[in-house]
Design a protein around this motif. Structure first.
Motif, PDB file in Angstrom:
ATOM      1  N   PHE A  14      40.404  50.703  54.403  1.00  0.00           N
ATOM      2  CA  PHE A  14      41.855  50.861  54.291  1.00  0.00           C
ATOM      3  C   PHE A  14      42.186  51.337  52.883  1.00  0.00           C
ATOM      4  CE2 PHE A  14      46.200  49.733  53.529  1.00  0.00           C
ATOM      5  CZ  PHE A  14      46.832  49.908  54.750  1.00  0.00           C
ATOM      6  N   LYS A  15      42.747  52.500  52.774  1.00  0.00           N
ATOM      7  CA  LYS A  15      43.093  53.064  51.482  1.00  0.00           C
ATOM      8  C   LYS A  15      44.565  52.818  51.179  1.00  0.00           C
ATOM      9  CE  LYS A  15      39.034  54.891  50.627  1.00  0.00           C
ATOM     10  NZ  LYS A  15      38.186  54.383  49.510  1.00  0.00           N
ATOM     11  N   VAL A  16      44.824  52.001  50.178  1.00  0.00           N
ATOM     12  CA  VAL A  16      46.206  51.783  49.747  1.00  0.00           C
ATOM     13  C   VAL A  16      46.673  53.078  49.077  1.00  0.00           C
ATOM     14  CG1 VAL A  16      47.738  50.378  48.337  1.00  0.00           C
ATOM     15  CG2 VAL A  16      45.733  49.348  49.420  1.00  0.00           C
ATOM     16  N   PRO A  17      47.762  53.671  49.555  1.00  0.00           N
ATOM     17  CA  PRO A  17      48.146  55.011  49.113  1.00  0.00           C
ATOM     18  C   PRO A  17      48.889  55.098  47.790  1.00  0.00           C
ATOM     19  CG  PRO A  17      49.674  54.236  50.789  1.00  0.00           C
ATOM     20  CD  PRO A  17      48.614  53.167  50.652  1.00  0.00           C
ATOM     21  N   PHE A  18      48.942  53.989  47.043  1.00  0.00           N
ATOM     22  CA  PHE A  18      49.655  54.018  45.768  1.00  0.00           C
ATOM     23  C   PHE A  18      49.117  52.908  44.867  1.00  0.00           C
ATOM     24  CE2 PHE A  18      52.333  52.172  49.189  1.00  0.00           C
ATOM     25  CZ  PHE A  18      52.176  50.829  48.883  1.00  0.00           C
ATOM     26  N   PRO A  19      49.408  52.972  43.568  1.00  0.00           N
ATOM     27  CA  PRO A  19      48.921  51.949  42.637  1.00  0.00           C
ATOM     28  C   PRO A  19      49.631  50.609  42.843  1.00  0.00           C
ATOM     29  CG  PRO A  19      49.559  53.958  41.470  1.00  0.00           C
ATOM     30  CD  PRO A  19      50.084  54.083  42.853  1.00  0.00           C
ATOM     31  N   VAL A  20      48.884  49.522  42.658  1.00  0.00           N
ATOM     32  CA  VAL A  20      49.443  48.173  42.710  1.00  0.00           C
ATOM     33  C   VAL A  20      48.928  47.429  41.480  1.00  0.00           C
ATOM     34  CG1 VAL A  20      49.690  46.038  44.028  1.00  0.00           C
ATOM     35  CG2 VAL A  20      49.419  48.224  45.233  1.00  0.00           C
ATOM     36  N   ALA A  21      49.825  46.796  40.742  1.00  0.00           N
ATOM     37  CA  ALA A  21      49.416  46.191  39.474  1.00  0.00           C
ATOM     38  C   ALA A  21      50.158  44.885  39.219  1.00  0.00           C
ATOM     39  CB  ALA A  21      49.679  47.175  38.330  1.00  0.00           C
ATOM     40  N   MET A  22      49.756  44.202  38.152  1.00  0.00           N
ATOM     41  CA  MET A  22      50.457  42.977  37.746  1.00  0.00           C
ATOM     42  C   MET A  22      50.231  42.713  36.266  1.00  0.00           C
ATOM     43  SD  MET A  22      48.230  39.657  38.969  1.00  0.00           S
ATOM     44  CE  MET A  22      46.543  39.380  38.385  1.00  0.00           C
ATOM     45  N   TRP A  23      51.202  42.030  35.672  1.00  0.00           N
ATOM     46  CA  TRP A  23      51.029  41.440  34.345  1.00  0.00           C
ATOM     47  C   TRP A  23      50.716  39.977  34.577  1.00  0.00           C
ATOM     48  CZ3 TRP A  23      54.903  45.224  34.817  1.00  0.00           C
ATOM     49  CH2 TRP A  23      54.815  46.298  33.928  1.00  0.00           C
ATOM     50  N   ASP A  24      49.575  39.520  34.105  1.00  0.00           N
ATOM     51  CA  ASP A  24      49.145  38.143  34.329  1.00  0.00           C
ATOM     52  C   ASP A  24      49.394  37.312  33.069  1.00  0.00           C
ATOM     53  OD1 ASP A  24      47.979  35.784  35.056  1.00  0.00           O
ATOM     54  OD2 ASP A  24      45.950  36.579  35.309  1.00  0.00           O
ATOM     55  N   MET A  25      50.334  36.379  33.165  1.00  0.00           N
ATOM     56  CA  MET A  25      50.661  35.518  32.028  1.00  0.00           C
ATOM     57  C   MET A  25      49.738  34.307  31.923  1.00  0.00           C
ATOM     58  SD  MET A  25      53.158  37.027  30.456  1.00  0.00           S
ATOM     59  CE  MET A  25      52.158  38.489  30.838  1.00  0.00           C
ATOM     60  N   GLU A  26      48.823  34.165  32.896  1.00  0.00           N
ATOM     61  CA  GLU A  26      47.842  33.078  32.910  1.00  0.00           C
ATOM     62  C   GLU A  26      48.516  31.696  32.882  1.00  0.00           C
ATOM     63  OE1 GLU A  26      45.068  33.759  29.779  1.00  0.00           O
ATOM     64  OE2 GLU A  26      44.319  35.637  30.633  1.00  0.00           O
ATOM     65  N   HIS A  27      49.629  31.592  33.601  1.00  0.00           N
ATOM     66  CA  HIS A  27      50.335  30.313  33.668  1.00  0.00           C
ATOM     67  C   HIS A  27      49.799  29.401  34.766  1.00  0.00           C
ATOM     68  CE1 HIS A  27      54.233  32.068  31.677  1.00  0.00           C
ATOM     69  NE2 HIS A  27      53.228  31.949  30.835  1.00  0.00           N
ATOM     70  N   CYS A  28      49.143  29.979  35.764  1.00  0.00           N
ATOM     71  CA  CYS A  28      48.775  29.175  36.929  1.00  0.00           C
ATOM     72  C   CYS A  28      47.265  28.947  37.012  1.00  0.00           C
ATOM     73  CB  CYS A  28      49.270  29.845  38.214  1.00  0.00           C
ATOM     74  SG  CYS A  28      48.685  31.529  38.437  1.00  0.00           S
ATOM     75  N   ASP A  29      46.881  28.067  37.925  1.00  0.00           N
ATOM     76  CA  ASP A  29      45.478  27.741  38.160  1.00  0.00           C
ATOM     77  C   ASP A  29      44.768  28.980  38.706  1.00  0.00           C
ATOM     78  OD1 ASP A  29      43.023  26.853  39.082  1.00  0.00           O
ATOM     79  OD2 ASP A  29      43.810  24.988  39.914  1.00  0.00           O
ATOM     80  N   PRO A  30      43.741  29.474  38.029  1.00  0.00           N
ATOM     81  CA  PRO A  30      43.036  30.687  38.473  1.00  0.00           C
ATOM     82  C   PRO A  30      42.508  30.583  39.902  1.00  0.00           C
ATOM     83  CG  PRO A  30      42.338  30.064  36.268  1.00  0.00           C
ATOM     84  CD  PRO A  30      43.167  28.932  36.786  1.00  0.00           C
ATOM     85  N   LYS A  31      42.138  29.356  40.323  1.00  0.00           N
ATOM     86  CA  LYS A  31      41.589  29.167  41.661  1.00  0.00           C
ATOM     87  C   LYS A  31      42.662  29.278  42.747  1.00  0.00           C
ATOM     88  CE  LYS A  31      37.848  26.126  40.064  1.00  0.00           C
ATOM     89  NZ  LYS A  31      37.241  24.775  40.192  1.00  0.00           N
ATOM     90  N   LYS A  32      43.930  29.076  42.369  1.00  0.00           N
ATOM     91  CA  LYS A  32      45.009  29.111  43.335  1.00  0.00           C
ATOM     92  C   LYS A  32      45.895  30.349  43.190  1.00  0.00           C
ATOM     93  CE  LYS A  32      45.267  24.043  43.458  1.00  0.00           C
ATOM     94  NZ  LYS A  32      46.145  22.863  43.233  1.00  0.00           N
ATOM     95  N   CYS A  33      45.608  31.179  42.211  1.00  0.00           N
ATOM     96  CA  CYS A  33      46.456  32.335  41.912  1.00  0.00           C
ATOM     97  C   CYS A  33      46.177  33.487  42.877  1.00  0.00           C
ATOM     98  CB  CYS A  33      46.224  32.798  40.475  1.00  0.00           C
ATOM     99  SG  CYS A  33      47.199  34.234  40.011  1.00  0.00           S
ATOM    100  N   SER A  34      47.183  33.864  43.662  1.00  0.00           N
ATOM    101  CA  SER A  34      46.992  34.952  44.630  1.00  0.00           C
ATOM    102  C   SER A  34      46.809  36.295  43.934  1.00  0.00           C
ATOM    103  CB  SER A  34      48.182  35.014  45.593  1.00  0.00           C
ATOM    104  OG  SER A  34      49.377  35.367  44.915  1.00  0.00           O
ATOM    105  N   GLY A  35      47.462  36.450  42.777  1.00  0.00           N
ATOM    106  CA  GLY A  35      47.315  37.701  42.039  1.00  0.00           C
ATOM    107  C   GLY A  35      45.895  37.927  41.567  1.00  0.00           C
ATOM    108  N   ARG A  36      45.270  36.875  41.077  1.00  0.00           N
ATOM    109  CA  ARG A  36      43.883  37.004  40.599  1.00  0.00           C
ATOM    110  C   ARG A  36      42.921  37.247  41.756  1.00  0.00           C
ATOM    111  NH1 ARG A  36      42.798  33.067  35.393  1.00  0.00           N
ATOM    112  NH2 ARG A  36      44.739  33.567  34.290  1.00  0.00           N
ATOM    113  N   LYS A  37      43.215  36.654  42.893  1.00  0.00           N
ATOM    114  CA  LYS A  37      42.365  36.911  44.054  1.00  0.00           C
ATOM    115  C   LYS A  37      42.463  38.377  44.462  1.00  0.00           C
ATOM    116  CE  LYS A  37      41.301  35.450  48.772  1.00  0.00           C
ATOM    117  NZ  LYS A  37      41.536  34.443  49.834  1.00  0.00           N
TER     118      LYS A  37
END
Length: 230
Positions: A14-37
Motif C-alpha cells: 500500500f503506497k501512501v500517496p503523500f507525506p505524513v509527519a509529526m513533531w514528537d515532544m516526547e511527552h508520552c510513554d514510548p511503548k504506548k505512543c501511536s505516533g512512534r509506532k
C-alpha cells in the motif's frame, strides 16, 4: 513469516500517496505512543523543531477546521501532527513548528485504550486518520488505523460524524455540523435526565410491557444515548 514481516509487506504493497509527519515532544510513554509506532513502521517522518511542513498540520493553535477544502493540500503536501501531552500544552513550543496550513479537528471521540470515550482526546493515529477521512482519503485512514488492534473502533464510534464532516465543503460548514450535533446531543441528554426523575405511570408501564416492538425501540434508544454520552 512473523507478524512484523507481514506488516512490512503490507506497508510495501500500500503506497501512501503523500507525506505524513509529526513533531514528537516526547511527552508520552514510548511503548504506548501511536505516533512512534507509526514511525517504526515507516508511516510517519519525525520532524525537528524549526522545520517547515507544507501540508496540513493538526495543532491546537490552528484557527480553521480541517475539511474537504484541504484535500488538494493533503494530496500534494500531506499531513502532520504535533505529538504532545494535553496536560503539557502550555510547555509545547508551537511557534517553532513551522506550519503552512495549521488546522483544528472537529468534535470526535477517542477510541484509544488510554482515553476511550473521551471527546477530543485523540491519539496521533486517530488525528491523522480523521484528517484523511474528512479530506476524502478513507482508504489511507483505514490503512493507518489497521496498525492498531483498537483502530477500527475509532471509525465505528465516529462514523456518523466523520461521514457528515467529509461532506462539508469547508471548515465553516464542519463547525455548523459539529455544533448542531452537540446541541442535539445535549437536548437528548437533558430529556433523558428529566425522564429518569419520574417513575413511569401504571398505564404507560403496562402498555410498554405488552408491546414487544416498543421494548426494542427503548433498547435502541438507550444504545444511542450511550454513544452520545461517552
Amino acid at each position: 513469516m512473523s507478524s512484523s514481516d507481514a506488516s512490512e509487506d503490507e506497508t510495501a504493497e500500500f503506497k501512501v500517496p503523500f507525506p505524513v509527519a509529526m513533531w514528537d515532544m516526547e511527552h508520552c510513554d514510548p511503548k504506548k505512543c501511536s505516533g512512534r509506532k507509526l514511525a517504526r513502521h515507516g508511516l510517519v517522518k519525525t520532524l525537528r523543531l524549526n522545520t517547515r511542513f507544507s501540508g496540513i498540520v493538526l495543532t491546537p493553535v490552528g484557527e480553521k477546521c480541517v475539511s474537504l477544502a484541504d484535500r488538494a493540500v493533503v494530496a500534494r503536501h500531506g499531513a502532520a501532527v504535533v505529538d504532545c501531552s494535553w496536560a503539557r500544552i502550555a510547555d509545547t513550543p508551537f511557534a517553532r513548528m513551522k506550519a503552512s496550513h495549521p488546522r483544528l479537528l472537529p468534535f470526535l471521540v477517542a477510541a484509544n485504550p488510554i482515553n476511550y470515550g473521551r471527546p477530543a482526546q485523540l491519539s496521533c493515529v486517530e488525528a491523522l486518520a480523521a484528517t484523511f477521512y474528512i479530506t476524502g482519503f478513507k482508504d489511507v485512514a483505514e490503512f493507518y488505523l489497521d496498525k492498531f488492534k483498537w483502530g477500527k473502533s475509532f471509525i465505528t464510534l465516529n462514523k456518523e460524524l466523520l461521514d457528515k464532516y467529509s461532506e462539508c465543503k469547508d471548515g465553516a460548514e464542519v463547525i455548523v455540523v459539529q455544533n448542531k450535533y452537540l446541541e442535539e446531543a445535549e437536548k437528548e441528554r437533558i430529556q433523558n435526565r428529566e425522564k429518569d426523575m419520574y417513575p413511569p405511570t401504571e398505564s404507560s408501564s403496562e402498555s410498554e410491557s405488552s408491546d414487544p416492538d416498543n421494548d426494542e425501540t427503548e433498547i435502541k434508544s438507550g444504545m444511542e444515548n450511550l454513544a452520545v454520552n461517552t
